[in-house]
Design a protein around this motif. Structure first.
Motif, PDB file in Angstrom:
ATOM      1  N   LEU A  39     -48.998  33.488 -10.794  1.00 16.64           N
ATOM      2  CA  LEU A  39     -49.010  34.184 -12.078  1.00 16.64           C
ATOM      3  C   LEU A  39     -50.009  33.534 -13.019  1.00 16.64           C
ATOM      4  O   LEU A  39     -49.985  32.323 -13.223  1.00 16.64           O
ATOM      5  N   ASN A  40     -50.876  34.349 -13.600  1.00 17.95           N
ATOM      6  CA  ASN A  40     -51.972  33.863 -14.429  1.00 17.95           C
ATOM      7  C   ASN A  40     -51.570  33.837 -15.901  1.00 17.95           C
ATOM      8  O   ASN A  40     -51.360  34.887 -16.523  1.00 17.95           O
ATOM      9  N   PHE A  41     -51.480  32.622 -16.448  1.00 16.29           N
ATOM     10  CA  PHE A  41     -51.258  32.437 -17.885  1.00 16.29           C
ATOM     11  C   PHE A  41     -52.378  31.586 -18.472  1.00 16.29           C
ATOM     12  O   PHE A  41     -52.166  30.823 -19.417  1.00 16.29           O
ATOM     13  N   GLY A  42     -53.585  31.741 -17.903  1.00 16.10           N
ATOM     14  CA  GLY A  42     -54.686  30.901 -18.341  1.00 16.10           C
ATOM     15  C   GLY A  42     -55.990  31.606 -18.626  1.00 16.10           C
ATOM     16  O   GLY A  42     -56.900  31.002 -19.196  1.00 16.10           O
ATOM     17  N   ALA A  97     -54.097  33.803 -21.212  1.00 14.69           N
ATOM     18  CA  ALA A  97     -53.792  32.669 -22.094  1.00 14.69           C
ATOM     19  C   ALA A  97     -53.052  33.080 -23.350  1.00 14.69           C
ATOM     20  O   ALA A  97     -52.396  32.238 -23.987  1.00 14.69           O
ATOM     21  N   ALA A  98     -53.111  34.358 -23.737  1.00 20.04           N
ATOM     22  CA  ALA A  98     -52.382  34.803 -24.928  1.00 20.04           C
ATOM     23  C   ALA A  98     -50.882  34.571 -24.784  1.00 20.04           C
ATOM     24  O   ALA A  98     -50.167  34.367 -25.778  1.00 20.04           O
ATOM     25  N   MET A  99     -50.391  34.569 -23.557  1.00 16.32           N
ATOM     26  CA  MET A  99     -48.966  34.342 -23.309  1.00 16.32           C
ATOM     27  C   MET A  99     -48.540  32.931 -23.697  1.00 16.32           C
ATOM     28  O   MET A  99     -47.349  32.675 -23.923  1.00 16.32           O
ATOM     29  N   LEU A 100     -49.492  32.012 -23.772  1.00 17.80           N
ATOM     30  CA  LEU A 100     -49.159  30.622 -24.093  1.00 17.80           C
ATOM     31  C   LEU A 100     -48.654  30.468 -25.532  1.00 17.80           C
ATOM     32  O   LEU A 100     -48.129  29.417 -25.901  1.00 17.80           O
ATOM     33  N   ARG A 101     -48.798  31.519 -26.342  1.00 15.66           N
ATOM     34  CA  ARG A 101     -48.257  31.482 -27.699  1.00 15.66           C
ATOM     35  C   ARG A 101     -46.784  31.859 -27.742  1.00 15.66           C
ATOM     36  O   ARG A 101     -46.136  31.706 -28.788  1.00 15.66           O
ATOM     37  N   GLU A 102     -46.269  32.356 -26.601  1.00 14.68           N
ATOM     38  CA  GLU A 102     -44.881  32.812 -26.539  1.00 14.68           C
ATOM     39  C   GLU A 102     -44.226  32.334 -25.242  1.00 14.68           C
ATOM     40  O   GLU A 102     -44.073  33.117 -24.293  1.00 14.68           O
ATOM     41  N   PRO A 103     -43.828  31.076 -25.180  1.00 11.86           N
ATOM     42  CA  PRO A 103     -43.253  30.530 -23.950  1.00 11.86           C
ATOM     43  C   PRO A 103     -42.054  31.304 -23.422  1.00 11.86           C
ATOM     44  O   PRO A 103     -41.845  31.383 -22.204  1.00 11.86           O
ATOM     45  N   GLY A 159     -50.475  21.188 -28.226  1.00 16.93           N
ATOM     46  CA  GLY A 159     -49.103  20.786 -28.477  1.00 16.93           C
ATOM     47  C   GLY A 159     -48.070  21.710 -27.845  1.00 16.93           C
ATOM     48  O   GLY A 159     -46.902  21.332 -27.698  1.00 16.93           O
ATOM     49  N   SER A 160     -48.485  22.919 -27.470  1.00 16.91           N
ATOM     50  CA  SER A 160     -47.545  23.866 -26.868  1.00 16.91           C
ATOM     51  C   SER A 160     -47.482  23.755 -25.350  1.00 16.91           C
ATOM     52  O   SER A 160     -46.682  24.446 -24.708  1.00 16.91           O
ATOM     53  N   ALA A 161     -48.292  22.898 -24.750  1.00 22.69           N
ATOM     54  CA  ALA A 161     -48.395  22.837 -23.294  1.00 22.69           C
ATOM     55  C   ALA A 161     -47.067  22.502 -22.635  1.00 22.69           C
ATOM     56  O   ALA A 161     -46.682  23.115 -21.630  1.00 22.69           O
ATOM     57  N   MET A 162     -46.355  21.535 -23.179  1.00 19.88           N
ATOM     58  CA  MET A 162     -45.095  21.116 -22.559  1.00 19.88           C
ATOM     59  C   MET A 162     -44.083  22.252 -22.539  1.00 19.88           C
ATOM     60  O   MET A 162     -43.432  22.519 -21.517  1.00 19.88           O
ATOM     61  N   GLN A 163     -43.955  22.939 -23.656  1.00 19.82           N
ATOM     62  CA  GLN A 163     -42.989  24.028 -23.730  1.00 19.82           C
ATOM     63  C   GLN A 163     -43.334  25.141 -22.745  1.00 19.82           C
ATOM     64  O   GLN A 163     -42.446  25.715 -22.097  1.00 19.82           O
ATOM     65  N   CYS A 164     -44.622  25.430 -22.609  1.00 19.49           N
ATOM     66  CA  CYS A 164     -45.057  26.483 -21.685  1.00 19.49           C
ATOM     67  C   CYS A 164     -44.819  26.070 -20.229  1.00 19.49           C
ATOM     68  O   CYS A 164     -44.343  26.867 -19.416  1.00 19.49           O
ATOM     69  N   ALA A 165     -45.148  24.830 -19.902  1.00 14.52           N
ATOM     70  CA  ALA A 165     -44.948  24.356 -18.531  1.00 14.52           C
ATOM     71  C   ALA A 165     -43.468  24.362 -18.163  1.00 14.52           C
ATOM     72  O   ALA A 165     -43.085  24.764 -17.046  1.00 14.52           O
ATOM     73  N   LEU A 166     -42.619  23.929 -19.083  1.00  7.07           N
ATOM     74  CA  LEU A 166     -41.174  23.940 -18.824  1.00  7.07           C
ATOM     75  C   LEU A 166     -40.657  25.369 -18.682  1.00  7.07           C
ATOM     76  O   LEU A 166     -39.751  25.643 -17.882  1.00  7.07           O
TER      77      LEU A 166
END
Length: 341
Positions: free
Chosen positions: A100-103, A116-122, A154-161
């Motif tokens: 799944l592409n979120f990048g 990558a727009a999805m990274l604003r909404e984990p 700063g949102s990377a951790m929340q998105c990865a989790l």
């Protein structure tokens, strides 16, 4: 005493460059564990089978390249239901797994809420991953690829989790935000906290052009698993060089098997597949595109690029490549290879 597990090396998808044609050639060179196809965009409906086969013709070969390397199907979209439906259909067609592409940083994709727009909404990421995970058989891997955030790492951790909690079995992290685009550097050190926090494997990606980059990326990101993109296109021996170094070799950047003379038959095979599978207006440009990147690693590619740059006639390019292969074979004392083989 058991041998240590071999570090994972993945071949990245790159729209308009690293497609099924180049996958075939690069996996013949060797060193890669798995490929991912270019993203298949899902906009709200179940795509016809012909779309899947266009992006990943390896589905007709057990979801493997002709060299036997698995190819995972990649979907891009934001609607959980339609993503699940398309993932289920890919599973029926024999996909090795679903990625799944979120990048993707492309404006057209982000404008419609994908990539990558999805990274604003984990929370939406978790919903998509969970829907796809439920839709495909339990044995089928579901992985995800992300950047470090949209414009804030700063949102990377929340998105990865969110990806892990949704059911992803692996997360590939391109070590830049969407706002960074493809500008150097890649912030490999920012992958390390994600690797420490997640239970699933984390793969580092971005700006790995040579063996030294791979070693630095591993040191800074805190793990061995890598995804190789433009660096592998520019140096088809990169994965083998990493393997050789891992095995305790001399750490040379390119083993003898991928000298320029050995690449000549691969160029001919690439051209054969381009002419067989792509439309005429695309053909010459694709060969020039690859030669342009090969110049970074092989000085001989500069002369080749200069010759091909002004050529547009397919027959003339084919003849030139035949001469290149013959000259390379003479230098190695071998018979010229058949590009169709």
């Amino acid at each position: 005493m058991e041998a240590a597990p071999t570090p994972t090396l993945l071949l990245a998808p790159m729209e308009g460059l690293l497609d099924f044609v180049l996958r075939d050639v690069l996996t013949r060179v060797g060193g890669v564990d798995r490929c991912v196809c270019e993203f298949i965009r899902v906009t709200g409906s179940l795509l016809p089978d012909k779309v899947f086969y266009r992006f990943i013709p390896e589905l007709r070969n057990g979801s493997r390249t002709l060299a036997g390397v698995p190819v995972r199907a990649q979907l891009l979209g934001s609607d959980p239901s339609s993503m699940a439906d398309n993932a289920a259909r890919l599973a029926e067609l024999g996909a090795e797994g679903i990625d799944l592409n979120f990048g993707c940083p492309a404006r057209t994709v982000n404008r419609h809420g994908g990539g990558a727009a999805m990274l604003r909404e984990p929370e939406r990421i978790a919903a998509v991953v969970a829907a796809v995970r439920r839709a495909v058989p339990a044995h089928l891997p579901v992985s995800a690829k992300m950047r470090l955030g949209y414009d804030d790492p700063g949102s990377a951790m929340q998105c990865a989790l969110a990806m892990q909690d949704g059911g992803a079995c692996e997360v590939v992290v391109h070590a830049r935000t969407k706002a960074d685009g493809y500008r150097p550097p890649a912030y490999w050190e920012r992958i390390a906290p994600l690797r420490q926090a997640l239970r699933v494997p984390v793969v580092a990606n971005g700006e790995i052009w040579n063996l030294q980059d791979a070693q630095r990326c591993r040191a800074l990101s805190g793990g061995d698993a890598l995804m190789l993109g433009r660096g592998m296109v520019a140096d088809p021996g990169l994965a083998l060089a990493i393997r050789a170094a891992d095995a305790g070799g001399q750490g040379e950047e390119a083993p003898v098997e991928v000298r320029w003379q050995a690449l000549a038959p691969q160029l001919a095979r690439f051209w054969h597949l381009v002419c067989k599978d792509l439309d005429p207006p695309q053909r010459a440009g694709r060969l020039k595109q690859w030669l342009n990147l090969l110049r970074r690693r092989h000085p001989q590619a500069q002369a080749a690029f200069d010759q091909v740059r002004v050529m547009t006639d397919q027959r003339a390019i084919t003849l030139w490549l035949q001469q290149l292969v013959a000259a390379a074979a003479t230098a190695d004392g071998q018979a010229p290879a058949d590009p169709a083989a």
